[in-house]
Write a protein that holds these residues in place. Structure first.
Motif, PDB file in Angstrom:
ATOM      1  N   SER A  42      -5.033  -5.187   0.243  1.00  0.00           N
ATOM      2  CA  SER A  42      -3.956  -4.280   0.649  1.00  0.00           C
ATOM      3  C   SER A  42      -2.899  -4.997   1.472  1.00  0.00           C
ATOM      4  O   SER A  42      -1.702  -4.682   1.366  1.00  0.00           O
ATOM      5  CB  SER A  42      -4.534  -3.089   1.427  1.00  0.00           C
ATOM      6  OG  SER A  42      -5.294  -2.253   0.563  1.00  0.00           O
ATOM      7  N   THR A  43      -3.295  -5.966   2.287  1.00  0.00           N
ATOM      8  CA  THR A  43      -2.305  -6.744   3.040  1.00  0.00           C
ATOM      9  C   THR A  43      -1.378  -7.475   2.088  1.00  0.00           C
ATOM     10  O   THR A  43      -0.150  -7.472   2.254  1.00  0.00           O
ATOM     11  CB  THR A  43      -3.005  -7.742   3.977  1.00  0.00           C
ATOM     12  OG1 THR A  43      -3.776  -7.025   4.940  1.00  0.00           O
ATOM     13  CG2 THR A  43      -1.986  -8.616   4.691  1.00  0.00           C
ATOM     14  N   ARG A  46       0.973  -4.950   0.425  1.00  0.00           N
ATOM     15  CA  ARG A  46       2.029  -4.463   1.319  1.00  0.00           C
ATOM     16  C   ARG A  46       3.105  -5.521   1.547  1.00  0.00           C
ATOM     17  O   ARG A  46       4.288  -5.196   1.668  1.00  0.00           O
ATOM     18  CB  ARG A  46       1.426  -4.003   2.653  1.00  0.00           C
ATOM     19  CG  ARG A  46       0.661  -2.696   2.544  1.00  0.00           C
ATOM     20  CD  ARG A  46       0.372  -2.115   3.922  1.00  0.00           C
ATOM     21  NE  ARG A  46      -0.530  -2.954   4.693  1.00  0.00           N
ATOM     22  CZ  ARG A  46      -1.840  -2.811   4.722  1.00  0.00           C
ATOM     23  NH1 ARG A  46      -2.419  -1.856   4.005  1.00  0.00           N
ATOM     24  NH2 ARG A  46      -2.598  -3.607   5.464  1.00  0.00           N
ATOM     25  N   LEU A  51       6.651  -4.120   2.746  1.00  0.00           N
ATOM     26  CA  LEU A  51       6.272  -3.252   3.855  1.00  0.00           C
ATOM     27  C   LEU A  51       5.708  -4.026   5.038  1.00  0.00           C
ATOM     28  O   LEU A  51       5.546  -3.462   6.126  1.00  0.00           O
ATOM     29  CB  LEU A  51       5.234  -2.223   3.387  1.00  0.00           C
ATOM     30  CG  LEU A  51       5.696  -1.282   2.276  1.00  0.00           C
ATOM     31  CD1 LEU A  51       4.545  -0.377   1.839  1.00  0.00           C
ATOM     32  CD2 LEU A  51       6.890  -0.452   2.730  1.00  0.00           C
ATOM     33  N   GLN A  52       5.383  -5.289   4.836  1.00  0.00           N
ATOM     34  CA  GLN A  52       4.876  -6.138   5.902  1.00  0.00           C
ATOM     35  C   GLN A  52       5.476  -7.525   5.773  1.00  0.00           C
ATOM     36  O   GLN A  52       5.853  -7.945   4.673  1.00  0.00           O
ATOM     37  CB  GLN A  52       3.341  -6.251   5.843  1.00  0.00           C
ATOM     38  CG  GLN A  52       2.592  -5.148   6.554  1.00  0.00           C
ATOM     39  CD  GLN A  52       1.106  -5.442   6.584  1.00  0.00           C
ATOM     40  OE1 GLN A  52       0.428  -5.325   5.565  1.00  0.00           O
ATOM     41  NE2 GLN A  52       0.595  -5.818   7.728  1.00  0.00           N
ATOM     42  N   TYR A  79       5.802   1.110  -6.696  1.00  0.00           N
ATOM     43  CA  TYR A  79       4.646   0.936  -5.811  1.00  0.00           C
ATOM     44  C   TYR A  79       3.849   2.229  -5.723  1.00  0.00           C
ATOM     45  O   TYR A  79       4.393   3.283  -5.375  1.00  0.00           O
ATOM     46  CB  TYR A  79       5.131   0.514  -4.423  1.00  0.00           C
ATOM     47  CG  TYR A  79       4.034   0.286  -3.393  1.00  0.00           C
ATOM     48  CD1 TYR A  79       2.875  -0.421  -3.704  1.00  0.00           C
ATOM     49  CD2 TYR A  79       4.187   0.745  -2.085  1.00  0.00           C
ATOM     50  CE1 TYR A  79       1.888  -0.639  -2.759  1.00  0.00           C
ATOM     51  CE2 TYR A  79       3.204   0.519  -1.124  1.00  0.00           C
ATOM     52  CZ  TYR A  79       2.058  -0.175  -1.473  1.00  0.00           C
ATOM     53  OH  TYR A  79       1.079  -0.396  -0.530  1.00  0.00           O
ATOM     54  N   PRO A  81       0.784   3.253  -3.587  1.00  0.00           N
ATOM     55  CA  PRO A  81      -0.130   2.798  -2.535  1.00  0.00           C
ATOM     56  C   PRO A  81      -1.507   3.432  -2.654  1.00  0.00           C
ATOM     57  O   PRO A  81      -1.726   4.364  -3.435  1.00  0.00           O
ATOM     58  CB  PRO A  81       0.581   3.242  -1.254  1.00  0.00           C
ATOM     59  CG  PRO A  81       1.390   4.425  -1.675  1.00  0.00           C
ATOM     60  CD  PRO A  81       1.826   4.147  -3.079  1.00  0.00           C
TER      61      PRO A  81
END
Length: 302
Positions: A42-43, A46, A51-52, A79, A81
């Motif tokens: 997930s990291t 994102r 988003l990160q 995307y 999520p």
């Protein structure tokens, strides 16, 4: 249009290293990112979805710098999520119209055509005027895909899409994903081995922020052929078996344990050879055994 990821790293303030120098080359089509919960999937998703921010590394989609040109990337990004919410009292049709406007489809006629086509493509046409709050989990996931497909994105990210779906909804959803993976880079992030085995032309296995294997599923399976052996044992005999052999997976059947063991040749008369599958690939990689690349921290099967 390829997605090229080089040396992406991310450490959270609590000291958790979510990504450790991740590098991947992802061509158009379905690409599976397989790993258990907390592996870093997930990291990575994102970061690719803007988003990160990573601590280090690069990612490019064609000529777009994913890290530095976020607005350009978002123009061609879809995307879905892991968790998302829709207003329960709004119909699927009105909701999709709303997101289409946000995506830049301001002309009513063309927007209507796009919305209608996506509702049909995701098999939601018959329920388009129903409130989203009445939808099943699979129907909400398909609506999420319809939103993600607005604007004909060239990068589509789908994070843990089948978790919690019943078998019928899961099959319907996977069929839909298979259809959209023809013209875009589609990354399917999941901990469910079967999702990757059924859909993806390439895959990567990630654990503790590192890529352990990048391969074509069929070739990864071929690399294990002749190296997976099966034996049925009583449950209380399993610890001894694990001390003596490289057990990659176990499952319980009729009160007895069926163990799959990795070995270059027959580990004994009590074992029988078994045709490997993607579960054997996954568990062998996680256990540190995968063909001739077993000792390497990262195995690549072209």
């Amino acid at each position: 249009m390829h997605l090229v990821i080089r040396d992406l790293s991310k450490t959270y303030p609590n000291g958790t290293q979510a990504l450790k120098g991740v590098s991947l080359d992802i061509p158009p089509g379905m690409f599976g990112l397989l790993g258990r919960n907390g592996a870093g999937k997930s990291t990575l998703m994102r970061i690719l979805a803007t988003l990160q921010e990573p601590d280090a590394g690069t990612a490019t989609l064609g000529g777009i710098d994913v890290i530095r040109e976020k607005d350009r990337l978002r123009e061609t990004l879809g995307y879905l999520p892991q968790t998302f919410g829709f207003h329960p009292r709004v119909s699927a049709e009105r909701l999709l119209e709303h997101f289409a406007v946000l995506k830049g489809l301001v002309d009513a006629g063309p927007r209507r055509d796009v919305v209608d086509a996506l509702l049909r493509r995701t098999n939601l046409w018959e329920v388009r005027r129903q409130r989203v709050g009445t939808f099943s989990g699979g129907m909400r996931q398909r609506l999420g895909v319809a939103v993600a497909l607005l604007g004909n994105p060239k990068l589509i990210i789908v994070d843990e899409p089948t978790a919690g779906l019943d078998p019928e909804e899961r099959v319907r959803f996977l069929n839909l994903l298979g259809e959209i993976g023809e013209d875009s880079v589609v990354i399917l992030s999941t901990h469910i081995v079967e999702d990757v085995e059924e859909l993806c032309s390439r895959l990567a296995i990630i654990d503790r922020g590192q890529i352990l294997l990048e391969a074509q599923p069929a070739r990864a399976i071929d690399a294990l052929r002749g190296r997976i052996w099966r034996r049925t044992v009583d449950r209380d005999a399993l610890p001894a078996l694990e001390r003596e052999h490289a057990v990659v997976s176990t499952k319980l059947m009729a009160g007895r344990t069926i163990a799959h063991v990795y070995a270059e040749s027959s580990p004994g008369a009590a074992f029988e050879p078994v045709e490997p599958d993607m579960k054997d690939v996954y568990f062998s990689v996680m256990a540190g055994h995968h063909g001739r690349d077993a000792a390497a921290p990262r195995a690549e099967v072209a």
